[in-house]
Scaffold this motif. Structure first.
Motif, PDB file in Angstrom:
ATOM      1  N   TRP A 188       0.860  -1.188   0.000  1.00 33.14           N
ATOM      2  CA  TRP A 188       0.000   0.000   0.000  1.00 33.14           C
ATOM      3  C   TRP A 188       0.897   1.239   0.000  1.00 33.14           C
ATOM      4  CZ3 TRP A 188      -4.411   1.243  -1.632  1.00 33.14           C
ATOM      5  CH2 TRP A 188      -5.066   2.401  -1.205  1.00 33.14           C
ATOM      6  N   PRO A 189       0.781   2.119  -1.018  1.00 33.91           N
ATOM      7  CA  PRO A 189       1.770   3.180  -1.173  1.00 33.91           C
ATOM      8  C   PRO A 189       1.432   4.498  -0.473  1.00 33.91           C
ATOM      9  CG  PRO A 189       0.417   3.032  -3.133  1.00 33.91           C
ATOM     10  CD  PRO A 189      -0.091   1.985  -2.188  1.00 33.91           C
ATOM     11  N   PHE A 190       0.371   4.491   0.326  1.00 37.88           N
ATOM     12  CA  PHE A 190      -0.071   5.730   0.976  1.00 37.88           C
ATOM     13  C   PHE A 190      -0.019   5.582   2.493  1.00 37.88           C
ATOM     14  CE2 PHE A 190      -2.507   4.964  -2.945  1.00 37.88           C
ATOM     15  CZ  PHE A 190      -2.022   6.000  -3.732  1.00 37.88           C
ATOM     16  N   VAL A 191      -0.130   6.700   3.187  1.00 37.74           N
ATOM     17  CA  VAL A 191      -0.020   6.689   4.647  1.00 37.74           C
ATOM     18  C   VAL A 191      -1.304   6.192   5.296  1.00 37.74           C
ATOM     19  CG1 VAL A 191       0.318   8.132   6.688  1.00 37.74           C
ATOM     20  CG2 VAL A 191       1.689   8.525   4.642  1.00 37.74           C
ATOM     21  N   GLU A 192      -2.451   6.540   4.703  1.00 37.75           N
ATOM     22  CA  GLU A 192      -3.718   6.166   5.333  1.00 37.75           C
ATOM     23  C   GLU A 192      -4.543   5.255   4.431  1.00 37.75           C
ATOM     24  OE1 GLU A 192      -4.131  10.480   5.286  1.00 37.75           O
ATOM     25  OE2 GLU A 192      -3.118   9.553   3.599  1.00 37.75           O
ATOM     26  N   ALA A 193      -5.600   4.700   5.003  1.00 37.90           N
ATOM     27  CA  ALA A 193      -6.433   3.731   4.278  1.00 37.90           C
ATOM     28  C   ALA A 193      -7.162   4.375   3.112  1.00 37.90           C
ATOM     29  CB  ALA A 193      -7.447   3.099   5.242  1.00 37.90           C
ATOM     30  N   VAL A 194      -7.599   5.625   3.298  1.00 38.09           N
ATOM     31  CA  VAL A 194      -8.296   6.348   2.228  1.00 38.09           C
ATOM     32  C   VAL A 194      -7.536   7.656   1.994  1.00 38.09           C
ATOM     33  CG1 VAL A 194     -10.479   7.344   1.456  1.00 38.09           C
ATOM     34  CG2 VAL A 194     -10.483   5.303   2.914  1.00 38.09           C
ATOM     35  N   PRO A 195      -6.581   7.643   1.078  1.00 34.46           N
ATOM     36  CA  PRO A 195      -5.757   8.826   0.843  1.00 34.46           C
ATOM     37  C   PRO A 195      -6.524   9.881   0.049  1.00 34.46           C
ATOM     38  CG  PRO A 195      -5.158   7.099  -0.688  1.00 34.46           C
ATOM     39  CD  PRO A 195      -6.192   6.508   0.222  1.00 34.46           C
ATOM     40  N   PRO A 196      -6.018  11.122   0.034  1.00 33.49           N
ATOM     41  CA  PRO A 196      -6.643  12.157  -0.787  1.00 33.49           C
ATOM     42  C   PRO A 196      -6.623  11.764  -2.270  1.00 33.49           C
ATOM     43  CG  PRO A 196      -5.009  13.103   0.709  1.00 33.49           C
ATOM     44  CD  PRO A 196      -4.877  11.624   0.801  1.00 33.49           C
ATOM     45  N   ASP A 197      -7.664  12.173  -2.991  1.00 33.68           N
ATOM     46  CA  ASP A 197      -7.774  11.829  -4.411  1.00 33.68           C
ATOM     47  C   ASP A 197      -6.534  12.211  -5.198  1.00 33.68           C
ATOM     48  OD1 ASP A 197     -10.255  10.803  -3.973  1.00 33.68           O
ATOM     49  OD2 ASP A 197     -11.371  12.496  -4.814  1.00 33.68           O
ATOM     50  N   ARG A 198      -5.944  13.363  -4.886  1.00 38.99           N
ATOM     51  CA  ARG A 198      -4.789  13.823  -5.676  1.00 38.99           C
ATOM     52  C   ARG A 198      -3.607  12.870  -5.521  1.00 38.99           C
ATOM     53  NH1 ARG A 198      -1.673  15.883  -1.761  1.00 38.99           N
ATOM     54  NH2 ARG A 198      -2.783  16.617   0.092  1.00 38.99           N
ATOM     55  N   GLN A 199      -3.483  12.237  -4.353  1.00 39.14           N
ATOM     56  CA  GLN A 199      -2.400  11.258  -4.174  1.00 39.14           C
ATOM     57  C   GLN A 199      -2.657  10.012  -5.020  1.00 39.14           C
ATOM     58  OE1 GLN A 199      -1.496  10.349  -0.090  1.00 39.14           O
ATOM     59  NE2 GLN A 199      -1.233  12.505   0.489  1.00 39.14           N
ATOM     60  N   VAL A 200      -3.918   9.585  -5.045  1.00 33.10           N
ATOM     61  CA  VAL A 200      -4.274   8.427  -5.869  1.00 33.10           C
ATOM     62  C   VAL A 200      -4.005   8.740  -7.341  1.00 33.10           C
ATOM     63  CG1 VAL A 200      -6.166   6.942  -6.640  1.00 33.10           C
ATOM     64  CG2 VAL A 200      -5.963   7.567  -4.220  1.00 33.10           C
ATOM     65  N   GLU A 201      -4.415   9.926  -7.766  1.00 30.24           N
ATOM     66  CA  GLU A 201      -4.202  10.317  -9.172  1.00 30.24           C
ATOM     67  C   GLU A 201      -2.720  10.339  -9.509  1.00 30.24           C
ATOM     68  OE1 GLU A 201      -6.452  10.596 -11.537  1.00 30.24           O
ATOM     69  OE2 GLU A 201      -7.914  10.039 -10.005  1.00 30.24           O
ATOM     70  N   ALA A 202      -1.889  10.863  -8.613  1.00 34.45           N
ATOM     71  CA  ALA A 202      -0.447  10.935  -8.869  1.00 34.45           C
ATOM     72  C   ALA A 202       0.152   9.534  -9.003  1.00 34.45           C
ATOM     73  CB  ALA A 202       0.243  11.717  -7.759  1.00 34.45           C
ATOM     74  N   PHE A 203      -0.302   8.608  -8.169  1.00 30.84           N
ATOM     75  CA  PHE A 203       0.191   7.226  -8.224  1.00 30.84           C
ATOM     76  C   PHE A 203      -0.215   6.554  -9.538  1.00 30.84           C
ATOM     77  CE2 PHE A 203      -0.484   2.657  -7.172  1.00 30.84           C
ATOM     78  CZ  PHE A 203       0.824   2.320  -6.872  1.00 30.84           C
ATOM     79  N   VAL A 204      -1.492   6.674  -9.887  1.00 31.21           N
ATOM     80  CA  VAL A 204      -1.984   6.071 -11.132  1.00 31.21           C
ATOM     81  C   VAL A 204      -1.230   6.647 -12.330  1.00 31.21           C
ATOM     82  CG1 VAL A 204      -4.001   5.913 -12.660  1.00 31.21           C
ATOM     83  CG2 VAL A 204      -4.256   5.495 -10.199  1.00 31.21           C
ATOM     84  N   THR A 205      -1.041   7.952 -12.327  1.00 30.16           N
ATOM     85  CA  THR A 205      -0.361   8.625 -13.432  1.00 30.16           C
ATOM     86  C   THR A 205       1.093   8.171 -13.557  1.00 30.16           C
ATOM     87  OG1 THR A 205      -1.792  10.554 -13.218  1.00 30.16           O
ATOM     88  CG2 THR A 205       0.307  10.893 -14.349  1.00 30.16           C
ATOM     89  N   ALA A 206       1.770   8.016 -12.410  1.00 36.74           N
ATOM     90  CA  ALA A 206       3.178   7.604 -12.434  1.00 36.74           C
ATOM     91  C   ALA A 206       3.342   6.239 -13.095  1.00 36.74           C
ATOM     92  CB  ALA A 206       3.748   7.578 -11.017  1.00 36.74           C
ATOM     93  N   ILE A 207       2.419   5.325 -12.811  1.00 38.60           N
ATOM     94  CA  ILE A 207       2.504   3.978 -13.393  1.00 38.60           C
ATOM     95  C   ILE A 207       2.122   4.005 -14.869  1.00 38.60           C
ATOM     96  CG2 ILE A 207       1.472   1.681 -13.315  1.00 38.60           C
ATOM     97  CD1 ILE A 207       1.458   2.037 -10.231  1.00 38.60           C
ATOM     98  N   ALA A 208       1.052   4.729 -15.192  1.00 36.92           N
ATOM     99  CA  ALA A 208       0.616   4.814 -16.589  1.00 36.92           C
ATOM    100  C   ALA A 208       1.684   5.484 -17.454  1.00 36.92           C
ATOM    101  CB  ALA A 208      -0.706   5.573 -16.671  1.00 36.92           C
ATOM    102  N   ASP A 209       2.249   6.581 -16.947  1.00 36.24           N
ATOM    103  CA  ASP A 209       3.259   7.314 -17.721  1.00 36.24           C
ATOM    104  C   ASP A 209       4.542   6.498 -17.916  1.00 36.24           C
ATOM    105  OD1 ASP A 209       1.504   9.403 -17.891  1.00 36.24           O
ATOM    106  OD2 ASP A 209       2.635  10.775 -16.605  1.00 36.24           O
TER     107      ASP A 209
END
Length: 270
Positions: free
Chosen positions: A39-60
């Motif tokens: 799990w790459p975030f600090v909390e169970a339900v991270p802020p949307d912008r953190q999720v977006e940054a993670f998804v983008t990093a893998i896609a890019d």
């Protein structure tokens, strides 16, 4: 390495010299097409912008996300999952939707649900009953995207009750008997099984059909293959011969730099 299986890089243990979001691109540069993460975030339900940054990093980076751990608490602090932990069960349930949502966007097929340490405030029976409920809930969510929930025996955590393949398979059996969910599998980490004294060759011979994912590190040390004494190539060849055609997660601590720790694996086999 003579087996035909494909490798995925665990970017929670490898490339730790880089910021988390730079690791998928580093894996790609090293010749790999797939990554997995705790799990790459600090909390169970991270802020949307953190999720977006993670998804983008893998896609890019142009790599596939093969697997993701559900939120497991404070891993460096000794936590090993929330599945059986009454006080934090609601966090696990809230996390399931986020985790499966990320998996849906990136094509992940496996979600590792770390069981949790024993908690003296509750009986083992209460914790095991809760774990069955939570694993069924997670499996139903994962089934919507055709994915599998993984149950992993772990070493090095004295209060973690699943130590052998048989321990994990008994939990899966219990969930499947109670809730009729087919999409649960054993996460066979050959390092953890060996360190815990399990008979890895026998596990492969008898239970390959129940293995949902494989991870490797050498022992002793949990470093890259070739630094210890485990017959990893032979065991992976046996898994393939028994019909396993999934990914092999490189989940080890590099003994040198991450890039140097891939020297055992020819570039064209990555």
């Amino acid at each position: 390495m003579s087996h035909p299986l494909r490798h995925t890089v665990n970017c929670s243990l490898l490339f730790t010299e880089l910021p988390l979001l730079e690791r998928p691109a580093a894996a790609r540069r090293a010749g790999f097409s797939a990554v997995e993460f705790w799990w790459p975030f600090v909390e169970a339900v991270p802020p949307d912008r953190q999720v977006e940054a993670f998804v983008t990093a893998i896609a890019d980076a142009g790599v596939q996300l093969t697997g993701l751990n559900f939120f497991a608490g404070d891993m460096p602090g000794g936590d090993r999952g929330l599945v059986s932990w009454p006080k934090r069960s609601s966090e696990f349930r809230d996390n399931v939707e986020v985790t499966v949502g990320i998996g849906e966007r990136l094509g992940a097929q496996g979600f590792n649900a770390l069981y949790g340490n024993r908690d003296n405030a509750h009986t083992e029976a209460e914790q095991d009953e809760l774990a069955v409920e939570n694993l069924a809930l997670a499996a139903r969510a994962a089934a919507r995207i055709g994915a599998t929930v993984l149950v992993e025996p772990v070493s090095g955590a004295d209060q973690y009750p699943l130590r052998t393949a048989a321990d994990a398979l008994a939990v899966i059996d219990r969930v499947q008997a109670a809730y009729d969910v087919p999409n649960l599998g054993l996460l066979a980490d050959l390092y953890h099984l060996a360190v815990n004294g399990d008979d890895v060759d026998r596990v492969i011979a008898e239970h390959t059909d129940r293995v949902g994912h494989v991870q490797i590190a050498d022992a002793p040390g949990r470093n890259e293959p070739g630094t210890g004494t485990l017959p990893l190539d032979q065991q992976l060849s046996a898994l393939a011969a028994q019909g396993y055609d999934g990914w092999v997660g490189l989940e080890y601590k590099p003994s040198t730099s991450t890039d140097e720790s891939f020297a055992w694996l020819p570039y064209e086999r990555r």
